[in-house]
Design a protein around this motif. Structure first.
Motif: not given
Lengths: 113, 149
Positions: B35-42, B72-76, B133-135
């Motif tokens: 998920d960290r990788d996915n967020i960084v790429i997004a 629960k989540k990060i919103t960018i 969202y965090k799992k």
């Protein structure tokens, strides 16, 4: 991003290091491949094992390299894609387009088989 | 909720620097490594889009970034000064006619990597709002410890 070039027989291996996320990095890579084609080197391996981050701009750069090589009757192979880069290949279905290998050595050897 | 706000020029060096910031924030939030990788790429996608397609590489134009985090989540949110676009008119990059193209995958990748992606054109420019969202097992280190006990 750094590009290290190694010529093995008639195959050029480009070892990339850093991030491939657009801007000058993508342009440099495509220009490098075009200069190889101008020098009649048409078998190219791009090794991604030291690429930390890639996004759609990086994918576009790889597609540009592949298209330029195809148009010159050449061929591109990709090696060393990390799990997160392979994931990008999967979701964009480019895994079905790129010829991928675990290592640069295997990619080079595949040109001979 | 903790918020980070940045206003940056339309330069690609910014994208590199942002990867480090987002890596650090998502690590502190205990997202798993995928998920960290996915967020960084997004985030790199959204900011690259803002620079290239929104601000047309004009360094005078700014990209506004806000990062809001909770348990629960990060919103960018990433906002440019461009003319906007119609997300419904984007062609699928998976179509046989498009798959060999060099461009056109950015928004598709955003949707693939994040849980929610919305676009807001109401204030001029394009604002992309994306959430991950965090799992359940990732909620916090504290809750993991309690479960172990």
């Amino acid at each position: 991003m750094q590009i290290k070039e190694e010529i093995r027989d008639d195959v050029a291996v480009l070892y990339l290091k850093g991030n491939l996320m657009g801007g000058t990095d993508s342009t440099e890579l495509h220009e490098k491949v075009k200069s190889l084609i101008a020098d009649k080197v048409k078998k190219v391996v791009i090794d991604l094992s030291k690429v930390k981050w890639m996004n759609s701009s990086g994918l576009g750069a790889l597609m540009g390299c592949m298209t330029s090589l195809k148009n010159a009757d050449g061929e591109l192979k990709i090696s060393g894609a990390t799990e997160k880069i392979r994931n990008l290949f999967m979701i964009t279905k480019l895994i079905t387009i790129f010829d991928t290998y675990e290592t640069a050595e295997r990619a080079v050897a595949s040109f001979k088989s | 909720m903790p918020t980070v706000r940045l206003i940056v020029p339309s330069r690609f060096e910014i994208v590199e620097e942002l990867t480090l910031l987002i890596e650090r924030i998502t690590e502190q939030m205990h997202f798993d490594s995928d998920d960290r990788d996915n967020i960084v790429i997004a985030v790199t996608e959204a900011v690259s889009n803002a620079i290239i397609h929104g601000n047309r590489n004009d360094e005078e134009k700014k990209v506004q970034i806000s990062i809001v985090t909770s348990d629960k989540k990060i919103t960018i949110r990433v906002k440019d000064e461009g003319e906007g676009f119609d997300p419904n008119k984007l062609a699928s990059p998976l179509e046989p006619n498009n798959i060999l193209k060099e461009n056109g995958r950015g928004i598709f990748i955003l949707h693939s990597l994040m849980d929610k992606v919305k676009f807001d054109f109401s204030a001029g420019g394009t604002e992309v709002i994306m959430t991950k969202y965090k799992k359940p097992l990732q909620k916090s280190r504290k809750s993991l410890t309690l479960r172990t006990i």
